[in-house]
Design a protein around this motif. Structure first.
Motif, PDB file in Angstrom:
ATOM      1  N   GLU A 193       0.862  -1.180   0.000  1.00 33.27           N
ATOM      2  CA  GLU A 193       0.000   0.000   0.000  1.00 33.27           C
ATOM      3  C   GLU A 193       0.900   1.233   0.000  1.00 33.27           C
ATOM      4  OE1 GLU A 193      -1.540  -2.448   2.152  1.00 33.27           O
ATOM      5  OE2 GLU A 193      -3.271  -2.644   0.812  1.00 33.27           O
ATOM      6  N   HIS A 229       6.522  -0.262  11.981  1.00 32.20           N
ATOM      7  CA  HIS A 229       5.190  -0.506  11.407  1.00 32.20           C
ATOM      8  C   HIS A 229       4.222  -1.126  12.435  1.00 32.20           C
ATOM      9  CE1 HIS A 229       2.394  -1.479   8.109  1.00 32.20           C
ATOM     10  NE2 HIS A 229       2.217  -2.639   8.707  1.00 32.20           N
ATOM     11  N   GLY A 286      -1.065  -9.493   7.298  1.00 32.54           N
ATOM     12  CA  GLY A 286      -0.516 -10.387   6.282  1.00 32.54           C
ATOM     13  C   GLY A 286       0.926 -10.767   6.576  1.00 32.54           C
ATOM     14  N   GLY A 287       1.639  -9.872   7.245  1.00 33.16           N
ATOM     15  CA  GLY A 287       3.049 -10.126   7.509  1.00 33.16           C
ATOM     16  C   GLY A 287       3.347 -10.472   8.963  1.00 33.16           C
ATOM     17  N   GLU A 316      -1.491 -14.254   6.266  1.00 30.62           N
ATOM     18  CA  GLU A 316      -0.812 -15.049   5.225  1.00 30.62           C
ATOM     19  C   GLU A 316      -1.531 -16.393   5.064  1.00 30.62           C
ATOM     20  OE1 GLU A 316       3.186 -15.643   6.485  1.00 30.62           O
ATOM     21  OE2 GLU A 316       3.815 -16.646   4.642  1.00 30.62           O
ATOM     22  N   PHE A 348      -4.700 -16.965   5.725  1.00 29.51           N
ATOM     23  CA  PHE A 348      -5.951 -16.650   5.014  1.00 29.51           C
ATOM     24  C   PHE A 348      -5.682 -16.522   3.518  1.00 29.51           C
ATOM     25  CE2 PHE A 348      -8.050 -15.500   9.016  1.00 29.51           C
ATOM     26  CZ  PHE A 348      -9.386 -15.725   8.738  1.00 29.51           C
ATOM     27  N   ASP A 349      -4.598 -15.812   3.178  1.00 30.11           N
ATOM     28  CA  ASP A 349      -4.310 -15.575   1.758  1.00 30.11           C
ATOM     29  C   ASP A 349      -3.971 -16.878   1.042  1.00 30.11           C
ATOM     30  OD1 ASP A 349      -4.761 -12.885   2.143  1.00 30.11           O
ATOM     31  OD2 ASP A 349      -2.652 -12.381   2.438  1.00 30.11           O
ATOM     32  N   PRO A 362     -10.353 -11.089   3.113  1.00 31.85           N
ATOM     33  CA  PRO A 362     -11.729 -10.614   2.989  1.00 31.85           C
ATOM     34  C   PRO A 362     -12.594 -11.516   2.102  1.00 31.85           C
ATOM     35  CG  PRO A 362     -10.165  -9.084   1.964  1.00 31.85           C
ATOM     36  CD  PRO A 362      -9.362 -10.096   2.690  1.00 31.85           C
ATOM     37  N   ALA A 386     -10.116  -6.848  10.762  1.00 30.85           N
ATOM     38  CA  ALA A 386     -11.352  -6.443  10.079  1.00 30.85           C
ATOM     39  C   ALA A 386     -12.362  -7.591  10.064  1.00 30.85           C
ATOM     40  CB  ALA A 386     -11.036  -6.010   8.641  1.00 30.85           C
ATOM     41  N   ASN A 387     -11.910  -8.797  10.391  1.00 27.73           N
ATOM     42  CA  ASN A 387     -12.752 -10.000  10.283  1.00 27.73           C
ATOM     43  C   ASN A 387     -13.849 -10.011  11.362  1.00 27.73           C
ATOM     44  OD1 ASN A 387     -13.351 -12.975  10.989  1.00 27.73           O
ATOM     45  ND2 ASN A 387     -12.348 -13.094   8.997  1.00 27.73           N
ATOM     46  N   CYS A 414      -7.782  -0.867   9.690  1.00 32.30           N
ATOM     47  CA  CYS A 414      -7.258  -2.206  10.012  1.00 32.30           C
ATOM     48  C   CYS A 414      -6.091  -2.540   9.096  1.00 32.30           C
ATOM     49  CB  CYS A 414      -8.355  -3.263   9.852  1.00 32.30           C
ATOM     50  SG  CYS A 414      -9.611  -3.169  11.130  1.00 32.30           S
ATOM     51  N   THR A 415      -6.292  -2.340   7.802  1.00 28.76           N
ATOM     52  CA  THR A 415      -5.207  -2.628   6.856  1.00 28.76           C
ATOM     53  C   THR A 415      -4.247  -1.439   6.817  1.00 28.76           C
ATOM     54  OG1 THR A 415      -6.769  -1.946   5.171  1.00 28.76           O
ATOM     55  CG2 THR A 415      -6.402  -4.292   5.379  1.00 28.76           C
ATOM     56  N   ASP A 416      -3.119  -1.620   6.137  1.00 33.49           N
ATOM     57  CA  ASP A 416      -2.047  -0.625   6.192  1.00 33.49           C
ATOM     58  C   ASP A 416      -2.503   0.765   5.742  1.00 33.49           C
ATOM     59  OD1 ASP A 416      -0.428  -2.534   7.188  1.00 33.49           O
ATOM     60  OD2 ASP A 416       0.666  -2.920   5.330  1.00 33.49           O
TER      61      ASP A 416
HETATM   62  O1  KG4 Z   1      -2.237  -4.967   7.915  1.00 35.32           O
HETATM   63  P1  KG4 Z   1      -2.229  -5.402   6.495  1.00 35.32           P
HETATM   64  O2  KG4 Z   1      -2.804  -4.455   5.474  1.00 35.32           O
HETATM   65  O3  KG4 Z   1      -0.781  -5.719   5.971  1.00 35.32           O
HETATM   66  C1  KG4 Z   1       0.313  -6.152   6.706  1.00 35.32           C
HETATM   67  O4  KG4 Z   1       0.882  -5.364   7.518  1.00 35.32           O
HETATM   68  O5  KG4 Z   1       0.666  -7.331   6.482  1.00 35.32           O
HETATM   69  O6  KG4 Z   1      -2.975  -6.817   6.435  1.00 35.32           O
HETATM   70  C2  KG4 Z   1      -3.308  -7.451   5.241  1.00 35.32           C
HETATM   71  C3  KG4 Z   1      -3.799  -8.849   5.570  1.00 35.32           C
HETATM   72  C4  KG4 Z   1      -3.965  -9.749   4.357  1.00 35.32           C
HETATM   73  O7  KG4 Z   1      -3.364 -10.994   4.634  1.00 35.32           O
HETATM   74  C5  KG4 Z   1      -5.474  -9.887   4.241  1.00 35.32           C
HETATM   75  O8  KG4 Z   1      -5.887 -11.112   3.660  1.00 35.32           O
HETATM   76  C6  KG4 Z   1      -5.893  -9.804   5.687  1.00 35.32           C
HETATM   77  O9  KG4 Z   1      -5.062  -8.799   6.238  1.00 35.32           O
HETATM   78  N1  KG4 Z   1      -7.309  -9.415   5.834  1.00 35.32           N
HETATM   79  C7  KG4 Z   1      -8.259 -10.216   6.380  1.00 35.32           C
HETATM   80  C8  KG4 Z   1      -9.484  -9.506   6.272  1.00 35.32           C
HETATM   81  N2  KG4 Z   1      -9.229  -8.291   5.680  1.00 35.32           N
HETATM   82  C9  KG4 Z   1      -7.885  -8.261   5.424  1.00 35.32           C
HETATM   83  N3  KG4 Z   1      -8.183 -11.446   6.912  1.00 35.32           N
HETATM   84  C10 KG4 Z   1      -9.322 -11.999   7.374  1.00 35.32           C
HETATM   85  N4  KG4 Z   1     -10.534 -11.388   7.292  1.00 35.32           N
HETATM   86  C11 KG4 Z   1     -10.663 -10.161   6.757  1.00 35.32           C
HETATM   87  N5  KG4 Z   1     -11.855  -9.563   6.697  1.00 35.32           N
END
Ligand code: KG4
Ligand code: ZN
Length: 344
Positions: free
Chosen positions: A14, A113, A141-142, A168, A170-171, A185, A284-285, A309-311
């Motif tokens: 991002e 971070h 994710g990380g 990770e 989840f992905d 998501p 965010a889940n 929640c995400t970056d």
């Molecule tokens: O915090 P972030 O944007 O990046 C890191 O710092 O890694 O997190 C991204 C991660 C991805 O693995 C994405 O699949 C996960 O967060 N994520 C979720 C949801 N929304 C984003 N995992 C489960 N449920 C969600 N609703």
């Protein structure tokens, strides 16, 4: 005079910039996601990530300033993610921040971070209610990290993942089930139509430790799919195959959520935390949010608003505000820290 921090975040995929006043009021928050670009590879492609940051960063910073109706003359300091993250991506943000700070002769502040994710708490509606110690669970994710926040900027690391981060997992499972990237998501969406008790996937507790492990769970999902469809090429999308995607997604998600919920509440109890704060993309889940809140009972459980929640760079600016007030000033030769634990 109002302290106004320009935050810059480019640790992963991002490209983000934001202006935050007094550490708690978001004046602008601009995020350019590279999700669509990386979706074609099923995961983040580091060299492409840094190239796209280079192409995007100038516009994102300019937009963050114009949406905040401020110029660089109104900025007290520049806070930038120094690590952990992808080296090529981090350097784009760091060099941009250095250029601005040097050109304007304003302070440069390097931020961890993970501390950024923690400071999204102080951008939430719960900021006024926070009492220390706080049990922090960062699930992204990380990273999957559990820390005790003893006071502002004082952390004790309790544990973290020994293999895959929760996001990770989840992905990777999302990809296996033929869901679009990012898996988190999309897997959550798929799980809404599923039954979480159809598949009994393993919960790895790692007794007597606050660490986590999710790779065995991922392998268990792979095995389940392989047993049903031995001919399936696991490197490819499974969308054409008649998999019980919703039940697999719901059962996998339940296993991740069970472990995160149980261990975070147990740690909060053990360390007499006054509240639990869950941040990072996975926070965010909705299933995770509800499960931890239910299990915690009277202990308050807080989450960032979903857009934080995400970056994002607001959280970096919020952490930057604390560090600015504490007197942190970084040098022009500040390097990137691709691995940078918080609270050792
Ligand atoms: O915090 P972030 O944007 O990046 C890191 O710092 O890694 O997190 C991204 C991660 C991805 O693995 C994405 O699949 C996960 O967060 N994520 C979720 C949801 N929304 C984003 N995992 C489960 N449920 C969600 N609703
Ligand atoms: Zn993150």
């Amino acid at each position: 005079m109002t302290v106004r921090i320009l935050g810059i975040e480019t640790s992963c995929d991002e490209t983000a910039a934001a202006v935050v006043e007094e550490g708690s009021t978001i004046i602008s928050n601009v995020v350019a996601s590279q999700n669509e670009i990386h979706a074609q590879y099923g995961g983040i492609y580091p060299e492409i990530a840094s190239r796209v940051h280079i192409e995007t960063i100038h516009n994102i910073v300019t937009t963050a300033l114009s949406e905040a109706h401020v110029s660089l003359d109104d900025i007290s300091a520049v806070a930038v993610t120094r690590g952990p993250g992808l080296i090529g991506s981090l350097l784009v943000g760091i060099n941009t921040a250095k250029g601005i700070a040097l050109g304007r002769q304003i302070p440069l502040i390097g931020i961890n971070h993970l501390e950024g994710h923690i400071y999204s708490l102080w951008l939430s509606e719960h900021a006024d209610k926070v009492e220390f110690p706080v049990l922090a669970l960062i699930v992204s994710g990380g990273h999957t990290e559990m820390l005790l926040i003893k006071d502002h900027m004082q952390y004790k690391r309790l544990g973290g993942t020994l293999d895959d981060a929760a996001g990770e997992a989840f992905d990777k499972v999302g990809r296996l089930l033929g869901l679009p990237y990012p898996g988190g998501p999309n897997l959550e969406k798929a799980s809404l139509m599923g039954n979480s008790s159809i598949f009994d996937f393993p919960r790895v507790w790692l007794d007597n430790s606050w660490d986590f492990s999710f790779s065995g769970l991922k392998t268990a999902v792979v095995r389940e799919v392989q047993q049903r469809f031995p001919e399936l090429d696991l490197g490819r999308s499974a969308s054409s195959v008649d998999l019980p995607v919703a039940d697999l997604a719901a059962s996998f998600q339940a296993a991740v959520v069970d472990v995160l919920k149980e261990k975070s509440v147990q740690a909060a109890e053990k360390y007499n935390a006054k509240c639990i704060f869950v941040s990072g993309g996975v926070s965010a889940n909705t299933t995770l949010r509800e499960a931890i809140s239910d299990r915690a009972g009277d202990l308050p459980v807080y989450f960032p608003p979903k857009f934080l929640c995400t970056d994002n760079a607001s959280m970096i600016a919020a952490a930057g505000h604390q560090r600015f007030e504490a007197g942190q000033r970084d040098d022009w030769n500040m390097d990137a820290k691709p691995s940078w634990p918080l609270g050792l």
